[in-house]
Design an enzyme around this catalytic site. Structure first.
Site, mmCIF file in Angstrom:
data_model
loop_
_atom_site.group_PDB
_atom_site.id
_atom_site.type_symbol
_atom_site.label_atom_id
_atom_site.label_comp_id
_atom_site.label_asym_id
_atom_site.label_seq_id
_atom_site.Cartn_x
_atom_site.Cartn_y
_atom_site.Cartn_z
ATOM 1 N N ASN A 90 42.951 4.823 62.874
ATOM 2 C CA ASN A 90 43.030 3.378 63.035
ATOM 3 C C ASN A 90 41.954 2.728 62.175
ATOM 4 O O ASN A 90 41.164 3.406 61.515
ATOM 5 C CB ASN A 90 42.927 2.970 64.515
ATOM 6 C CG ASN A 90 41.622 3.405 65.167
ATOM 7 O OD1 ASN A 90 40.575 3.466 64.530
ATOM 8 N ND2 ASN A 90 41.671 3.699 66.463
ATOM 9 N N ARG A 91 41.921 1.408 62.181
ATOM 10 C CA ARG A 91 40.974 0.703 61.315
ATOM 11 C C ARG A 91 39.535 1.104 61.613
ATOM 12 O O ARG A 91 38.732 1.347 60.701
ATOM 13 C CB ARG A 91 41.147 -0.815 61.488
ATOM 14 C CG ARG A 91 40.300 -1.638 60.526
ATOM 15 C CD ARG A 91 40.125 -3.060 61.044
ATOM 16 N NE ARG A 91 41.397 -3.733 61.156
ATOM 17 C CZ ARG A 91 41.903 -4.569 60.248
ATOM 18 N NH1 ARG A 91 41.236 -4.810 59.140
ATOM 19 N NH2 ARG A 91 43.055 -5.162 60.461
ATOM 20 N N SER A 92 39.197 1.198 62.887
ATOM 21 C CA SER A 92 37.827 1.541 63.266
ATOM 22 C C SER A 92 37.455 2.944 62.797
ATOM 23 O O SER A 92 36.370 3.162 62.248
ATOM 24 C CB SER A 92 37.677 1.436 64.787
ATOM 25 O OG SER A 92 36.405 1.876 65.198
ATOM 26 N N GLU A 93 38.355 3.893 62.998
ATOM 27 C CA GLU A 93 38.078 5.281 62.590
ATOM 28 C C GLU A 93 37.947 5.398 61.083
ATOM 29 O O GLU A 93 37.094 6.145 60.585
ATOM 30 C CB GLU A 93 39.196 6.183 63.114
ATOM 31 C CG GLU A 93 39.190 6.326 64.628
ATOM 32 C CD GLU A 93 40.513 6.783 65.202
ATOM 33 O OE1 GLU A 93 40.549 7.068 66.410
ATOM 34 O OE2 GLU A 93 41.515 6.841 64.446
ATOM 35 N N ASP B 209 49.137 7.465 69.794
ATOM 36 C CA ASP B 209 49.951 8.637 70.127
ATOM 37 C C ASP B 209 51.412 8.400 69.765
ATOM 38 O O ASP B 209 52.093 9.287 69.243
ATOM 39 C CB ASP B 209 49.854 8.944 71.624
ATOM 40 C CG ASP B 209 48.452 9.319 72.072
ATOM 41 O OD1 ASP B 209 47.651 9.734 71.217
ATOM 42 O OD2 ASP B 209 48.171 9.189 73.276
#
Length: 486
Positions: free
Chosen positions: A200-203, A269
């Site tokens: 995701n964007r944060s990761e 998921d």
């Protein structure tokens, strides 16, 4: 029409951290006199598979055969998790490794209505033993040997160690099976050997230490992430959709369907499960990403960790195809057609001035629509019509003609072109079929050779004789004036 209903989903091996997601729900009507906290009147207590187990549930619900590999303790939460998984057809849980020293990770969410009040986590993440890692690798190798796609669902809970990941990638390479990783590492070098990761964007921001404020910055960060492990990167961006960065530096941005977001639990998921499921059905990566975007839009509207059924996803895909606007710019048309092709639609193209729509036009449109799933009608602009027909034409301006044409049930999209012929429009849109009336010969059809060059076709359909806008205009010019009350 080739839609998700017709996909023959294959075998997916899912390896990773298993969680049990519990939900205590009820209503709050007062504050406790003992402390400034809400008092919940409990109405329901449920437990559902989470983490890699939720990925398995999503893939099986779509129609895949799933082999799940993971680690559980010898405790009550493990019993609940195994029971929930066993109740879902299509999930093989023989690959679950039981370690009495391990605590089955449980996340309990307390909700009042749809509002989460607090989350309680039960976990004791410890380094797995050599024996446990060996059993995990053996179970993964068995699962990979019969899989069409492998998913590594990494929640950073201790199952996907460097040793286990390396064994997975080696086994997948031996069997020629693609590997998708849902990552949680602070950098992605440990996933070298994977074909695709889905941060995701944060990761992505943590792994690359890059700003991610717009498409360009997302692309730059994805390029760095791809360099870390050597594969493709699919960035999930919440309400902004997804960005697929391929290692050959092709980039695709996919818009998310508008929906009211209730709960993003498990949305990642659903994305990774849907991508893997669609790939297992023999579809390409871009198609898988488009379909996964629709699946994510559905699941965030559900409360808690949930799965998307094949029927739900099929209905959403069909609705999205219907919702595309009828009159489109060339760039918008290209984007829409790309989505149609990803959904498996056969796209048909025809063109004309369509100044005064008459039965001959309707017959042409109906015949053209019967050649595929989606029909594009290209209209000559006003300037183009004047060059072809003279200064007295068109009788209706291009917007009026487009509105009438777009209102026809068989027409899915209208584009307007300013050239004398639709060749440039056909080259931009790349339809599967070009349709013209049988008053043409195939070699006379503009753009026909181009369409056939990539496997498309030209179809000539019967026309209604004696019907034309020019003949209607001539009749109007010689007919006597009629009474306004006639």
């Amino acid at each position: 029409m080739v839609m998700i209903d017709n996909f023959a989903f294959g075998q997916v091996a899912i390896i990773g951290d298993l969680l049990l997601d519990c939900y205590i729900s009820g209503s709050v009507s007062r504050i406790s006199p003992e402390a400034p906290v809400p008092v919940l009147l409990r109405a329901n207590h449920t437990a559902v598979p989470g983490g890699a187990a939720n990925v398995a549930l999503n893939a099986a619900t779509l129609g895949c055969s799933v082999t799940l590999v993971g680690l559980v303790g010898d405790d009550e939460s493990a019993h609940k998790l195994r029971s929930a998984l066993a109740a879902q057809p299509g999930i093989d849980i023989s690959g679950l490794v039981i370690d009495p020293a391990w605590t089955t990770i449980t996340k309990t969410r307390v909700l009042s209505g749809r509002q989460q009040i607090v989350r309680i986590d039960e976990e004791r993440v410890e380094t797995t033993t050599v024996s446990t890692r060996r059993r995990l690798v053996e179970a993964a190798q068995v699962a990979i040997a019969k899989a069409d796609v492998v998913i590594c669902s990494d929640y950073a809970k201790g199952v996907l160690t460097d040793e286990v990941l390396a064994a997975i990638f080696e086994a997948a390479k031996q069997h020629g099976v693609p590997v998708i990783v849902d990552p949680k590492r602070r950098d992605f070098t440990a996933y070298r050997g994977a074909d695709l990761i889905t941060p995701n964007r944060s990761e992505l921001g943590v792994a690359t230490n890059m700003p991610l404020r717009n498409d360009e910055e997302i692309e730059r960060a994805a390029r760095i992430a791809s360099g870390q492990f050597g594969g493709h990167v699919l960035v999930t961006r919440s309400e902004e959709g997804m960005t697929l960065f391929r290692k050959d530096e092709r980039v695709t941005h996919v818009q998310v369907r508008k929906s009211e977001v209730y709960d993003v639990s498990g949305a990642g998921d659903t994305v990774v499960a849907t991508v893997a499921s669609v790939l297992s059905a023999g579809q390409d990566l871009e198609t898988a990403v488009v379909i996964a975007t629709s699946a994510a839009s559905i699941v965030v509207g559900k409360l808690g960790t949930a799965a998307v059924s094949r029927a739900e996803l099929s209905a959403a895909l069909i609705n999205e195809m219907k919702e595309d606007e009828a009159v489109a710019s060339l760039e918008r048309a290209k984007s829409i057609i790309e989505q149609w092709h990803h959904h498996g639609a056969r796209v048909v193209f025809t063109n004309g001035c369509f100044d005064l729509v008459h039965p001959g036009h309707i017959a042409l449109i109906r015949a053209a629509a019967s050649q595929g799933d989606k029909l594009i009608v290209a209209l000559n602009s006003d300037a183009s019509v004047r060059r072809l027909k003279g200064e007295t034409r068109p009788l209706q301006d291009e917007r009026a003609r487009a509105t009438v044409m777009g209102a026809l049930r068989d027409v899915d999209m209208v584009v307007i072109f300013n050239e004398d012929t639709p060749l440039e429009t056909i080259q931009a849109l790349r339809p599967d079929v070009v349709v013209k009336g049988a008053d043409y010969q195939e070699h006379q059809v503009v753009g026909g050779d181009f369409v056939k060059s990539y496997g498309g076709s030209v179809v000539l359909v019967d026309i209604v004789s004696g019907r034309s806008t020019t003949s209607i205009v001539k009749k109007m010019q010689v007919a006597p004036a009629s009474s306004p009350l006639a």
